[in-house]
Design an enzyme around this catalytic site. Structure first.
Site, PDB file in Angstrom:
ATOM      1  CG  ASN A   1      -8.037  -2.083  -5.046  1.00 25.47           C
ATOM      2  OD1 ASN A   1      -7.109  -2.870  -4.893  1.00 25.47           O
ATOM      3  ND2 ASN A   1      -8.299  -1.134  -4.140  1.00 25.47           N
ATOM      4  CD1 TRP A   2     -13.410  -5.246  -8.811  1.00 25.92           C
ATOM      5  CD2 TRP A   2     -12.686  -4.565 -10.811  1.00 25.92           C
ATOM      6  NE1 TRP A   2     -12.811  -6.320  -9.435  1.00 25.92           N
ATOM      7  CE2 TRP A   2     -12.365  -5.926 -10.662  1.00 25.92           C
ATOM      8  CE3 TRP A   2     -12.319  -3.915 -12.004  1.00 25.92           C
ATOM      9  CZ2 TRP A   2     -11.688  -6.657 -11.643  1.00 25.92           C
ATOM     10  CZ3 TRP A   2     -11.658  -4.640 -12.981  1.00 25.92           C
ATOM     11  CH2 TRP A   2     -11.348  -5.989 -12.799  1.00 25.92           C
TER      12      TRP A   2
ATOM     13  CG  ASP B   1      -2.041   1.008   1.098  1.00 23.72           C
ATOM     14  OD1 ASP B   1      -2.418   1.339  -0.041  1.00 23.72           O
ATOM     15  OD2 ASP B   1      -2.539   1.480   2.140  1.00 23.72           O
TER      16      ASP B   1
HETATM   17  C1  IPE Z   1      -5.348  -2.796  -0.153  1.00 29.60           C
HETATM   18  O1  IPE Z   1      -5.036  -1.463  -0.293  1.00 29.60           O
HETATM   19  C2  IPE Z   1      -5.378  -3.477  -1.492  1.00 29.60           C
HETATM   20  C3  IPE Z   1      -4.102  -3.621  -2.179  1.00 29.60           C
HETATM   21  C4  IPE Z   1      -2.922  -3.285  -1.737  1.00 29.60           C
HETATM   22  C5  IPE Z   1      -4.180  -4.233  -3.489  1.00 29.60           C
HETATM   23  P1  IPE Z   1      -6.175  -0.338  -0.403  1.00 29.60           P
HETATM   24  O2  IPE Z   1      -5.466   0.945  -0.604  1.00 29.60           O
HETATM   25  O3  IPE Z   1      -7.172  -0.720  -1.429  1.00 29.60           O
HETATM   26  O4  IPE Z   1      -6.863  -0.412   1.040  1.00 29.60           O
HETATM   27  P2  IPE Z   1      -7.751   0.669   1.791  1.00 29.60           P
HETATM   28  O5  IPE Z   1      -8.814   1.103   0.816  1.00 29.60           O
HETATM   29  O6  IPE Z   1      -6.861   1.799   2.169  1.00 29.60           O
HETATM   30  O7  IPE Z   1      -8.283  -0.036   2.990  1.00 29.60           O
HETATM   31  C1  IPE Z   2      -1.644   0.164  -3.317  1.00 26.62           C
HETATM   32  O1  IPE Z   2      -1.391   1.519  -3.364  1.00 26.62           O
HETATM   33  C2  IPE Z   2      -1.859  -0.430  -4.684  1.00 26.62           C
HETATM   34  C3  IPE Z   2      -3.235  -0.848  -4.951  1.00 26.62           C
HETATM   35  C4  IPE Z   2      -4.235  -0.789  -4.140  1.00 26.62           C
HETATM   36  C5  IPE Z   2      -3.481  -1.399  -6.269  1.00 26.62           C
HETATM   37  P1  IPE Z   2      -2.569   2.583  -3.383  1.00 26.62           P
HETATM   38  O2  IPE Z   2      -2.936   2.835  -4.794  1.00 26.62           O
HETATM   39  O3  IPE Z   2      -3.680   2.130  -2.516  1.00 26.62           O
HETATM   40  O4  IPE Z   2      -1.844   3.839  -2.771  1.00 26.62           O
HETATM   41  P2  IPE Z   2      -2.448   4.868  -1.739  1.00 26.62           P
HETATM   42  O5  IPE Z   2      -2.906   4.072  -0.539  1.00 26.62           O
HETATM   43  O6  IPE Z   2      -3.580   5.554  -2.417  1.00 26.62           O
HETATM   44  O7  IPE Z   2      -1.301   5.774  -1.428  1.00 26.62           O
HETATM   45 MG    MG Z   3      -4.105   2.389  -0.552  1.00 20.84          MG
END
Ligand code: IPE
Ligand code: IPE
Ligand code: MG
Length: 245
Positions: free
Chosen positions: A69-70, A21
């Site tokens: 994430n969708w 993340d």
């Molecule tokens: C978790 O991260 C999913 C992945 C790393 C693929 P998110 O960024 O989606 O999680 P939340 O929304 O902060 O809980």
């Molecule tokens: C994790 O990084 C990757 C995915 C969830 C695919 P993020 O895209 O969630 O990055 P932040 O949390 O917005 O910084």
């Molecule tokens: Mg994130």
């Protein structure tokens, strides 16, 4: 846990599960579009695999795209899907060359046909590799996993057997969970399998997660006393028993 099982618990985690993340924030800090963070994140994945193999870890599960994430902006979703597709095209031979068995974990049935075919090819190509296992969780959610396992067990006529249908049934539960990016949450990752996993959180953003950061996490892991519901004294007795048997 009986002494025999404890004997099999090595100092290095057998299985590490990682919530990668912080890509978006990494990019934002550099006045770059969020997707630049995802691109850079792939470099950190390479370093993670190298480091994990070096430290004698057997399995690694990385959360690449969650079932939630969708809901992100369509452009970002497309970029992530494309990045995964390109990584499959470009990295699988290297994984195979390094003795790595690749699996995709999650509901891949909604991914593009090309991606699904590349996944099937990669899994078939690397199936007999035993050096290391890399699971990439894509369109994965811990709740989805439990639901699909229950559904399949129900169809088989014996609901009790549902853990056998979970996505990671043939692999040890994670010993160590790592989440970068500063949040202290599981975000629907391996809900069933994390029952007794040691949880490690770091503020480091995923693209900055280096091999030395992994070493720090492993050092922290080695300092934990895992108890599996027993008392510390009981666990130490077992350790003495195992050491002298
Ligand atoms: C978790 O991260 C999913 C992945 C790393 C693929 P998110 O960024 O989606 O999680 P939340 O929304 O902060 O809980
Ligand atoms: C994790 O990084 C990757 C995915 C969830 C695919 P993020 O895209 O969630 O990055 P932040 O949390 O917005 O910084
Ligand atoms: Mg994130």
């Amino acid at each position: 846990m009986n002494p025999a099982a404890l004997k099999e618990l090595p100092a290095a985690p057998r299985h590490i599960a990682v919530v990668m993340d912080g890509n978006g924030r990494w990019a934002k800090r550099r006045y770059l579009p969020r997707v630049a963070g995802h691109k850079q994140g792939l470099e950190a994945v390479r370093a993670l695999i190298r480091g994990a193999m070096k430290h004698g870890v057997q399995c690694l599960t990385i959360f690449a795209f969650s079932s939630e994430n969708w809901q992100r902006p369509p452009d970002e979703v497309s970029f992530l899907m494309d990045l995964f597709l390109r990584a499959l095209r470009e990295e699988v031979q290297k994984l195979h060359g390094n003795g790595i068995r690749f699996s995709a974990v999650g509901d891949v049935s909604v991914l593009s046909e090309e991606t699904q075919n590349l996944i099937l090819d990669a899994e078939a190509l690397t199936r007999s590799n035993h050096q290391f296992r890399l699971n990439v969780a894509v369109n994965y959610g811990g709740r989805w996993d439990v639901e699909q396992a229950v559904n399949r067990a129900q169809l088989s006529g014996d609901l009790q057997t549902f853990p056998n249908y979970l996505a990671f049934a043939d692999q040890p539960d994670p010993d160590l969970f790592i989440r970068t990016g500063g949040e202290r949450r599981i975000s629907n990752f391996m809900l069933w399998q994390l029952a007794y996993t040691e949880l490690y959180f770091t503020d480091t953003l995923w693209p900055d997660f280096s091999e030395s950061e992994l070493s720090e996490a492993l050092q922290w892991y080695a300092s934990r006393e895992r108890r599996f519901g027993k008392t510390g004294d009981q666990m130490r007795e077992y350790v003495t028993l195992v050491a002298t048997s």
